[in-house]
Design a protein around this motif. Structure first.
Motif, mmCIF file in Angstrom:
data_model
loop_
_atom_site.group_PDB
_atom_site.id
_atom_site.type_symbol
_atom_site.label_atom_id
_atom_site.label_comp_id
_atom_site.label_asym_id
_atom_site.label_seq_id
_atom_site.Cartn_x
_atom_site.Cartn_y
_atom_site.Cartn_z
ATOM 1 N N LEU A 339 9.297 46.497 -44.108
ATOM 2 C CA LEU A 339 9.259 45.219 -44.814
ATOM 3 C C LEU A 339 9.796 44.136 -43.878
ATOM 4 C CD1 LEU A 339 10.581 46.231 -48.351
ATOM 5 C CD2 LEU A 339 8.220 45.803 -47.641
ATOM 6 N N PRO A 340 9.418 42.888 -44.060
ATOM 7 C CA PRO A 340 8.463 42.437 -45.073
ATOM 8 C C PRO A 340 7.035 42.574 -44.579
ATOM 9 C CG PRO A 340 9.241 40.536 -43.855
ATOM 10 C CD PRO A 340 9.943 41.742 -43.276
ATOM 11 N N VAL A 341 6.078 42.565 -45.498
ATOM 12 C CA VAL A 341 4.669 42.501 -45.135
ATOM 13 C C VAL A 341 4.215 41.059 -45.349
ATOM 14 C CG1 VAL A 341 2.383 43.473 -45.526
ATOM 15 C CG2 VAL A 341 4.407 44.880 -45.915
ATOM 16 N N LEU A 342 3.482 40.541 -44.385
ATOM 17 C CA LEU A 342 2.950 39.179 -44.522
ATOM 18 C C LEU A 342 1.599 39.303 -45.215
ATOM 19 C CD1 LEU A 342 3.846 37.808 -40.958
ATOM 20 C CD2 LEU A 342 5.288 37.996 -43.004
ATOM 21 N N ALA A 343 1.653 39.326 -46.529
ATOM 22 C CA ALA A 343 0.449 39.565 -47.327
ATOM 23 C C ALA A 343 0.650 38.977 -48.708
ATOM 24 C CB ALA A 343 0.177 41.068 -47.425
ATOM 25 N N ARG A 344 -0.462 38.820 -49.409
ATOM 26 C CA ARG A 344 -0.415 38.312 -50.775
ATOM 27 C C ARG A 344 0.480 39.216 -51.622
ATOM 28 N NH1 ARG A 344 -6.148 37.341 -52.118
ATOM 29 N NH2 ARG A 344 -5.853 35.696 -50.577
ATOM 30 N N GLY A 345 1.298 38.607 -52.443
ATOM 31 C CA GLY A 345 2.125 39.402 -53.354
ATOM 32 C C GLY A 345 3.499 39.709 -52.780
ATOM 33 N N PHE A 346 3.686 39.420 -51.496
ATOM 34 C CA PHE A 346 5.013 39.638 -50.916
ATOM 35 C C PHE A 346 5.761 38.302 -50.930
ATOM 36 C CE2 PHE A 346 2.904 43.428 -49.746
ATOM 37 C CZ PHE A 346 3.900 44.390 -49.673
ATOM 38 N N ASN A 347 6.641 38.184 -51.887
ATOM 39 C CA ASN A 347 7.289 36.902 -52.115
ATOM 40 C C ASN A 347 8.660 36.780 -51.459
ATOM 41 O OD1 ASN A 347 5.177 35.737 -53.689
ATOM 42 N ND2 ASN A 347 5.724 37.227 -55.278
ATOM 43 N N TYR A 348 8.969 37.741 -50.591
ATOM 44 C CA TYR A 348 10.237 37.626 -49.865
ATOM 45 C C TYR A 348 10.271 36.318 -49.083
ATOM 46 C CZ TYR A 348 10.595 42.717 -50.456
ATOM 47 O OH TYR A 348 10.664 43.982 -50.969
ATOM 48 N N PRO A 349 11.317 35.514 -49.227
ATOM 49 C CA PRO A 349 11.480 34.421 -48.271
ATOM 50 C C PRO A 349 12.009 35.014 -46.965
ATOM 51 C CG PRO A 349 13.216 34.362 -49.957
ATOM 52 C CD PRO A 349 12.372 35.564 -50.243
ATOM 53 N N LEU A 350 11.557 34.488 -45.845
ATOM 54 C CA LEU A 350 12.085 34.965 -44.562
ATOM 55 C C LEU A 350 13.590 34.753 -44.532
ATOM 56 C CD1 LEU A 350 9.427 33.688 -41.962
ATOM 57 C CD2 LEU A 350 9.644 35.968 -42.969
ATOM 58 N N GLU A 351 14.277 35.716 -43.912
ATOM 59 C CA GLU A 351 15.739 35.640 -43.761
ATOM 60 C C GLU A 351 16.101 35.959 -42.324
ATOM 61 O OE1 GLU A 351 18.428 37.875 -46.491
ATOM 62 O OE2 GLU A 351 16.572 38.291 -47.561
ATOM 63 N N ALA A 352 17.193 35.395 -41.863
ATOM 64 C CA ALA A 352 17.686 35.747 -40.533
ATOM 65 C C ALA A 352 17.907 37.256 -40.481
ATOM 66 C CB ALA A 352 18.982 35.003 -40.237
ATOM 67 N N GLY A 353 17.448 37.892 -39.388
ATOM 68 C CA GLY A 353 17.610 39.325 -39.237
ATOM 69 C C GLY A 353 16.341 40.108 -39.503
ATOM 70 N N MET A 354 15.366 39.472 -40.146
ATOM 71 C CA MET A 354 14.067 40.152 -40.284
ATOM 72 C C MET A 354 13.398 40.213 -38.925
ATOM 73 S SD MET A 354 12.407 38.577 -43.739
ATOM 74 C CE MET A 354 13.040 38.973 -45.380
#
Lengths: 396, 396
Positions: A339-354
């Motif tokens: 994770l995260p996947v850059l795709a529809r339905g993935f609503n994670y906001p980017l965070e430092a450390g990803m």
């Protein structure tokens, strides 16, 4: 040790929030992440307090490696007793609702799960895959440094290959030689994947029609492969001039993977493929413009789709026809499909450390795949590009 | 096509005997075995009649590869309808007991299983792992020829290595070079394993104390490995003179693996290790004397234990101390950990068509591992040795 305390602490926070009493961790990579050891056994992570690693084998080795106390695992019949003795709170007690434990349902085989169910009565089991995957989604500075090390090795491998790639050489010859280069430098031999049935050795190196052959693999460029018994990546097809050679090759050093892609040509690409390559770089630059804390993952994919469509290349974007995949990128770390996947339905906001691999590509059936892929760490105010290889279409 | 008809027919016989209505096959290797294609999807094998392959991707590729009709897989919600239309007998009908379906519980992840359970109501699910593993246990002449091909490649790799192995070279350098050799010749990059969390690239190449380091891996020789993130097989330890170098190296060609071991030394072994090496050859010869239809698998293990004990080497046999493994050998084919297992509790009588790797080894902590391993096909009146490499302690 502070690294492992922090990792376990973050998982425990999620366990508590989810109302879990603890988690039974069984998968080799998750064990390594949480305990520093992937010996065979079960790591019990209580919702609070220190974990304990019940090990089948090698106990001696686990004792050397593990950040947490190790106890030899008896038969599964005795496991309930062992667990109860070590974690009285997790033992079923009269007058209490069942203990709620998480397990990695995304990788745990049914057979082993049923054995655990039989052995630990009074447990209510729930899927904890998301908890552990979300914990692992945010990398520590130590982990990002490990990925930088892998990035240096793969960059050396690409530069080395740029020196010896030649028309007439087969995809397999080239892939074998790049793999030899990274293996000698510590590549563990595979890039680990979490997905069922998915396999990656070092990625995909393919040219022309062979590269554009669709596969079962959950990625934009499949490849012809050696046969139906290994139906992806390199084949025995020789490279020709004026066709795209896609080098989507990574490695795994010290457990951590790097993933990157460059497009190479002997001579020059036909105009429409050169145009598509340029579009892939434009999409990458546009994505970079959004790589900062707060950007929602699916927005990155939507924006890339819009650019592909503007370029008149929507049909070729990330595969062709019904074999298109629906993402722009994916997290990397101990596994290639994090994770995260850059795709529809993935609503994670980017965070430092990803840490994410962004891989815009265009597929032309019968002609080849062009594109570029970099891996990035998200920082407090933007991103650090972990991939250090030269960009642009590589003309040899 | 007759090959696939026969394979499916043998599985169907087992399904009928077990009272199953059919099997849902999901694992890549089982799919390849039964349909000739490992594209992502579900192969439905009814208890009688032709199978059908419901494919997510790549449908185009599955249509080229599959021995059985392919149908694009819709969402899992629609799967019950698709299945019912294709196999009316497997659709739940009023007044009939639930449909009984087998699945590969040994490899199927809980998450995917739960999705199948939700999508196919009225199904009683049972573990079909043994059915498919027992079907695959008996190889066809075509499969045995594929293993012979792999045996020729690995023999060439060993002979090549005997030419360049040198004191001072590290385990990793040697392993990388052997892997490069087999990869260029079609090794798919890994040797597939069925066991959860188990990984094999090409096996284990290790010397002295490093080779004797125990691991999680379910085999007699573990190896130090590169780090806790890859805690098995080769390390960066250099070879020394007068110590055993264990070369337990195989490859996977056209989907089929070969597994073999030779012991190498620069100079000569200490007397007690040379004595143990000789004992391993004696055990191998004794096993060969029993390799014919009818011999019960566990008898082979028991006899080998007796010989190890007679030699005064029981403590060192197949690992040391609590890290000993309890088998003499294992089936090979598309995976390295196939049936039958030569171990206590495995009461299969040998049958023509079984292919097994027999690997007596002795571990001396701090000093090394010695032993030998050949792969054999059981024939109507005995065995064919598939391993063609020279035997005896190899002195370089």
């Amino acid at each position: 040790m502070s690294e492992y305390k922090q990792r376990v602490g973050r998982l425990q926070h999620k366990l508590q929030t989810g109302g879990f009493d603890g988690m039974v961790v069984t998968q080799n990579v998750d064990l390594y992440y949480l305990a520093g050891s992937m010996q065979t056994g079960y790591l019990i992570v209580p919702a609070s307090g220190d974990p304990k690693f019940f090990v089948r084998r090698s106990v001696a080795r686990a004792e050397e490696e593990s950040a947490w106390p190790v106890e030899p695992l008896g038969s599964l019949r005795e496991f309930a007793g062992q667990l109860g003795a070590a974690f009285p709170d997790l033992a079923a007690t009269t007058g209490r609702s069942p203990v709620k434990l998480a397990a990695e349902f995304d990788v745990l085989p049914v057979q082993l799960f049923q054995r655990l169910q039989q052995s630990l009565a009074h447990v209510e089991w729930k899927d904890g895959s998301a908890l552990i995957r979300e914990t692992r989604m945010i990398k520590s500075p130590f982990e990002i440094e490990a990925i930088r090390s892998a990035a240096r090795v793969i960059n050396d491998a690409f530069e080395d290959a740029f020196g010896w790639l030649k028309p007439g050489m087969t995809e397999l010859e080239a892939m074998s030689r790049m793999e030899y280069f990274v293996r000698e430098r510590g590549h563990i031999g595979i890039m680990r994947l979490r997905g069922y049935n998915q396999e990656v050795i070092t990625g995909m190196l393919g040219a022309g029609d062979a590269a554009a052959t669709p596969t079962y693999f959950d990625g934009p460029a499949g490849g012809l492969g050696l046969s139906a018994a290994s139906p992806q990546s390199s084949s025995r097809r020789p490279f020709e001039t004026n066709e795209p050679i896609l080098m989507d090759v990574g490695c795994c050093i010290g457990g951590y993977v790097i993933d990157q892609t460059r497009t190479v040509v002997f001579g020059s690409l036909p105009d429409d493929l050169a145009y598509a390559y340029d579009a892939s770089e434009r999409i990458l630059r546009s994505a970079e413009g959004l790589l900062r804390p707060g950007t929602v993952c699916e927005q990155l994919y939507a924006e890339s789709l819009r650019l592909a469509d503007d370029a008149g290349l929507a049909d070729h974007y990330m595969g062709y026809g019904r074999d298109q995949v629906k993402f722009l990128g994916h997290g990397i770390g101990l596994e290639v499909d994090e994770l995260p996947v850059l795709a529809r339905g993935f609503n994670y906001p980017l965070e430092a450390g990803m840490v994410i691999a962004v891989e815009p590509k265009f597929t032309f059936p019968g002609r080849g795949v062009v594109g570029i892929e970099n891996s990035y760490a998200i920082t407090a105010d933007g991103f650090e590009k972990l991939t250090i290889s030269r960009e642009g279409l590589i003309r040899l």
